[in-house]
Design an enzyme around this catalytic site. Structure first.
Site, PDB file in Angstrom:
ATOM      1  N   ASN A 107      69.203  38.086  24.545  1.00 21.13           N
ATOM      2  CA  ASN A 107      69.121  39.118  25.867  1.00 21.13           C
ATOM      3  C   ASN A 107      70.063  38.902  26.333  1.00 21.13           C
ATOM      4  OD1 ASN A 107      67.927  36.855  26.555  1.00 21.13           O
ATOM      5  ND2 ASN A 107      66.748  38.545  28.163  1.00 21.13           N
ATOM      6  N   GLU A 130      72.050  41.254  29.495  1.00 18.73           N
ATOM      7  CA  GLU A 130      71.675  42.125  30.768  1.00 18.73           C
ATOM      8  C   GLU A 130      72.821  42.817  31.215  1.00 18.73           C
ATOM      9  OE1 GLU A 130      68.718  39.677  33.376  1.00 18.73           O
ATOM     10  OE2 GLU A 130      67.270  40.359  31.750  1.00 18.73           O
ATOM     11  N   CYS A 143      68.290  43.437  24.243  1.00 16.18           N
ATOM     12  CA  CYS A 143      66.531  42.358  23.996  1.00 16.18           C
ATOM     13  C   CYS A 143      66.777  41.588  23.742  1.00 16.18           C
ATOM     14  CB  CYS A 143      65.296  43.434  23.579  1.00 16.18           C
ATOM     15  SG  CYS A 143      64.743  43.442  24.820  1.00 16.18           S
ATOM     16  N   GLU A 184      66.188  40.972  20.110  1.00 18.49           N
ATOM     17  CA  GLU A 184      65.684  41.727  18.765  1.00 18.49           C
ATOM     18  C   GLU A 184      67.279  42.287  18.712  1.00 18.49           C
ATOM     19  OE1 GLU A 184      63.478  41.462  21.835  1.00 18.49           O
ATOM     20  OE2 GLU A 184      61.393  41.371  21.088  1.00 18.49           O
ATOM     21  N   CYS A 188      59.238  44.127  22.754  1.00 17.20           N
ATOM     22  CA  CYS A 188      59.380  45.732  23.661  1.00 17.20           C
ATOM     23  C   CYS A 188      58.904  46.406  22.432  1.00 17.20           C
ATOM     24  CB  CYS A 188      60.132  45.941  24.370  1.00 17.20           C
ATOM     25  SG  CYS A 188      61.629  46.593  24.189  1.00 17.20           S
ATOM     26  N   CYS A 220      62.061  47.228  20.843  1.00 20.75           N
ATOM     27  CA  CYS A 220      62.040  46.629  19.293  1.00 20.75           C
ATOM     28  C   CYS A 220      60.999  46.639  18.408  1.00 20.75           C
ATOM     29  CB  CYS A 220      62.542  44.676  20.281  1.00 20.75           C
ATOM     30  SG  CYS A 220      63.990  44.835  21.233  1.00 20.75           S
TER      31      CYS A 220
HETATM   32  N1  THU Z   1      63.567  41.278  26.513  1.00 20.40           N
HETATM   33  C1  THU Z   1      63.755  40.968  24.852  1.00 20.40           C
HETATM   34  O1  THU Z   1      65.002  40.577  24.783  1.00 20.40           O
HETATM   35  N2  THU Z   1      62.765  41.929  23.957  1.00 20.40           N
HETATM   36  C2  THU Z   1      61.847  41.721  24.369  1.00 20.40           C
HETATM   37  O2  THU Z   1      61.231  42.084  23.859  1.00 20.40           O
HETATM   38  C3  THU Z   1      60.594  41.999  26.010  1.00 20.40           C
HETATM   39  C4  THU Z   1      61.939  42.124  26.744  1.00 20.40           C
HETATM   40  C5  THU Z   1      64.181  40.521  27.693  1.00 20.40           C
HETATM   41  C6  THU Z   1      65.439  42.286  28.368  1.00 20.40           C
HETATM   42  C7  THU Z   1      65.719  41.931  29.440  1.00 20.40           C
HETATM   43  O3  THU Z   1      66.812  40.894  29.572  1.00 20.40           O
HETATM   44  C8  THU Z   1      64.459  41.058  29.964  1.00 20.40           C
HETATM   45  O4  THU Z   1      63.394  40.419  28.310  1.00 20.40           O
HETATM   46  C9  THU Z   1      63.198  41.055  31.163  1.00 20.40           C
HETATM   47  O5  THU Z   1      62.979  42.909  30.559  1.00 20.40           O
END
Ligand code: THU
Length: 145
Positions: free
Chosen positions: A48, A50, A59, A61, A92, A95
């Site tokens: 991920n 940010e 994310c 994925e 999520c 994704c």
């Molecule tokens: N996150 C992912 O990388 N994949 C997911 O399917 C759920 C959430 C990350 C996004 C963000 O950087 C952190 O988790 C908190 O939401």
């Protein structure tokens, strides 16, 4: 990173772990790694990423999908999502849709805790009643007939 191998869940776990270590998540401190195995056995992983403008965060994925597409591969056979803790990190909603684009109903989705407890479901189980390109194809066929 991209590794060419005949993979199983353990190899996916290791690839996801390496990607997770590179996670840029200073705001949530929630480091996620993902690794995709394609139909040719190649593995594509990502973490991920940010952003100070929170909605722009990406994310793990989605990062792995970007690496996969940049490697010229489009067919996902298995994907593993690695949580930063002892709970699962289910993909999520966004994704699930992004993974679906390159998956089949029987594509395996492994959700792993940080310590390696893995729960596996199929894509059809993860995202039932999904909307995909077949819906557009059907629509376009009906439009010309
Ligand atoms: N996150 C992912 O990388 N994949 C997911 O399917 C759920 C959430 C990350 C996004 C963000 O950087 C952190 O988790 C908190 O939401």
């Amino acid at each position: 990173m991209t590794i060419k191998t005949t993979a199983n869940a353990l190899e996916l776990f290791q690839a996801a772990q390496a990607a997770q270590a590179l996670s840029y998540s200073p705001y949530s401190q929630f480091k996620v790694g993902a690794a995709i195995r394609c139909d040719d056995g190649s593995i594509h992983s990502g973490c991920n990423v940010e952003n100070a403008a929170f909605p722009l965060s990406q994310c793990a994925e989605a990062s792995a999908i970007g690496i996969m597409i940049g490697s010229g591969k489009t067919t996902i056979k298995e994907v593993l999502v690695l949580s930063p803790n002892d709970n699962l990190c289910p993909p999520c909603g966004g994704c699930r849709q992004k993974l679906l684009e390159f998956s089949s109903a029987d594509t395996l989705v492994h959700m792993s805790t940080a310590s390696g407890d893995i729960t596996t479901v199929t894509m059809a189980e993860l995202l039932p009643y999904s909307f995909d390109k077949s819906d557009l194809d059907r629509h376009n066929l009906e439009a010309v007939s």
